[in-house]
Design an enzyme around this catalytic site. Structure first.
Site, PDB file in Angstrom:
ATOM      1  N   GLU A  80       0.833  -1.206   0.000  1.00 22.28           N
ATOM      2  CA  GLU A  80       0.000   0.000   0.000  1.00 22.28           C
ATOM      3  C   GLU A  80       0.863   1.249   0.000  1.00 22.28           C
ATOM      4  OE1 GLU A  80      -3.122   0.073  -0.430  1.00 22.28           O
ATOM      5  OE2 GLU A  80      -3.631  -2.050  -0.105  1.00 22.28           O
ATOM      6  N   CYS A 142      -7.331  -2.421   8.016  1.00 19.45           N
ATOM      7  CA  CYS A 142      -5.975  -2.412   7.466  1.00 19.45           C
ATOM      8  C   CYS A 142      -5.466  -0.984   7.336  1.00 19.45           C
ATOM      9  CB  CYS A 142      -5.953  -3.140   6.124  1.00 19.45           C
ATOM     10  SG  CYS A 142      -6.310  -4.892   6.334  1.00 19.45           S
ATOM     11  N   HIS A 166      -1.176  -5.712   1.415  1.00 25.12           N
ATOM     12  CA  HIS A 166      -2.356  -6.565   1.258  1.00 25.12           C
ATOM     13  C   HIS A 166      -2.001  -7.784   0.394  1.00 25.12           C
ATOM     14  CE1 HIS A 166      -5.645  -3.584   2.464  1.00 25.12           C
ATOM     15  NE2 HIS A 166      -5.993  -4.710   3.029  1.00 25.12           N
TER      16      HIS A 166
END
Ligand code: PCA
Length: 200
Positions: A80, A142, A166
Site C-alpha cells: 500500500e 488495514c 495486502h
C-alpha cells in the site's frame, strides 16, 4: 541483528481463515536476510487493533514494521502507498461500525508508507509473483492500523520504516468462496519472505 515486526490479522467478516495470520505465525522467530522476524496476530476490532499494534511496537522496538492484511478479491500482492485519516464500512469483529470517522483529530489527511514499496513490487515480479502498488488500503482495519502505526512513529520522532501489504486469498478461502481469486499459501508466504529479504 535488526528486528522486523510482522503482523497478520485473525479471520474477519465472511473469511473463515486469514492467510496473514498463518504467515505471521510461520515466520515468527525466523531470520530472513538481515532481520529477525517477530510475527504477531492482531484482532480485527477498532477498539483493540491499534492499541495492540503500538504495544507490540514498544515491546519489540523494531527497525521495520510490516503489517499484512487479506484483500479478498485482489489477485496480486499489493504493497500500500498511503493510509488515510478515515474509517468507514463494514462491522468489525465486535460489531462496531464506523462511518466517515476521523482516526486522529490531530493527524494529517494521510501518511505515505515508508517501506520500499517499488522495490518490493520489482523483487516479487522478478521472482514470478504478480505484484503492484495499491493506492488505497480502503477504510477498514488495514488502513486503520497502517495510519495509527505511521502516526505513532511520527509522533515519537522515530525513523522506523513501516507500512502495509495486502495479499490475495489463499486456495482454502477460494474453495469456500469460488469467485475470489487465490494463491497457494506457500506462494503468499514466499512473497513476504522475498520482500523481507530485499530490505537493507
Ligand atoms: N484485512 C482487512 C482487515 C483484516 C484483514 O486481514 C482489511 O483489508 O482491512
Amino acid at each position: 541483528m535488526k528486528k522486523l515486526l510482522l503482523t497478520g490479522f485473525v479471520p474477519f467478516l465472511e473469511f473463515r481463515v486469514n492467510p496473514t495470520e498463518e504467515i505471521a505465525k510461520a515466520l515468527d522467530g525466523k531470520v530472513i536476510g538481515d532481520y529477525e522476524v517477530v510475527g504477531r496476530v492482531l484482532p480485527v476490532e477498532f477498539s483493540q487493533t491499534a492499541v495492540r499494534a503500538i504495544e507490540l511496537y514498544e515491546e519489540v522496538q523494531p527497525d521495520v514494521v510490516i503489517h499484512l492484511g487479506l484483500a479478498g478479491g485482489r489477485s496480486k500482492i499489493t504493497p500500500e502507498r498511503i493510509a488515510i485519516n478515515c474509517s468507514d464500512g463494514a462491522a468489525d469483529n465486535s460489531g462496531v461500525v464506523l462511518e466517515d470517522a476521523t482516526i486522529k483529530e490531530d493527524g494529517p489527511d494521510g501518511y505515505f508508507s515508508t517501506l520500499p514499496i517499488r522495490k518490493f513490487v520489482n523483487v516479487l515480479k522478478e521472482n514470478n509473483l504478480p505484484a503492484t502498488i495499491s493506492n488505497s488500503a480502503g477504510t477498514y482495519l488495514c488502513n486503520f492500523v497502517m495510519y495509527n502505526t505511521l502516526h505513532y512513529i511520527q509522533q515519537q520522532g522515530k525513523q522506523t520504516r513501516a507500512g502495509f501489504v495486502h495479499i490475495p486469498a489463499s486456495h482454502e478461502l477460494s474453495i469456500q468462496q469460488p469467485s475470489v481469486p487465490s494463491w497457494s499459501q506457500q506462494d503468499l508466504q514466499r512473497g513476504i519472505e522475498l520482500m523481507i529479504q530485499s530490505l537493507d
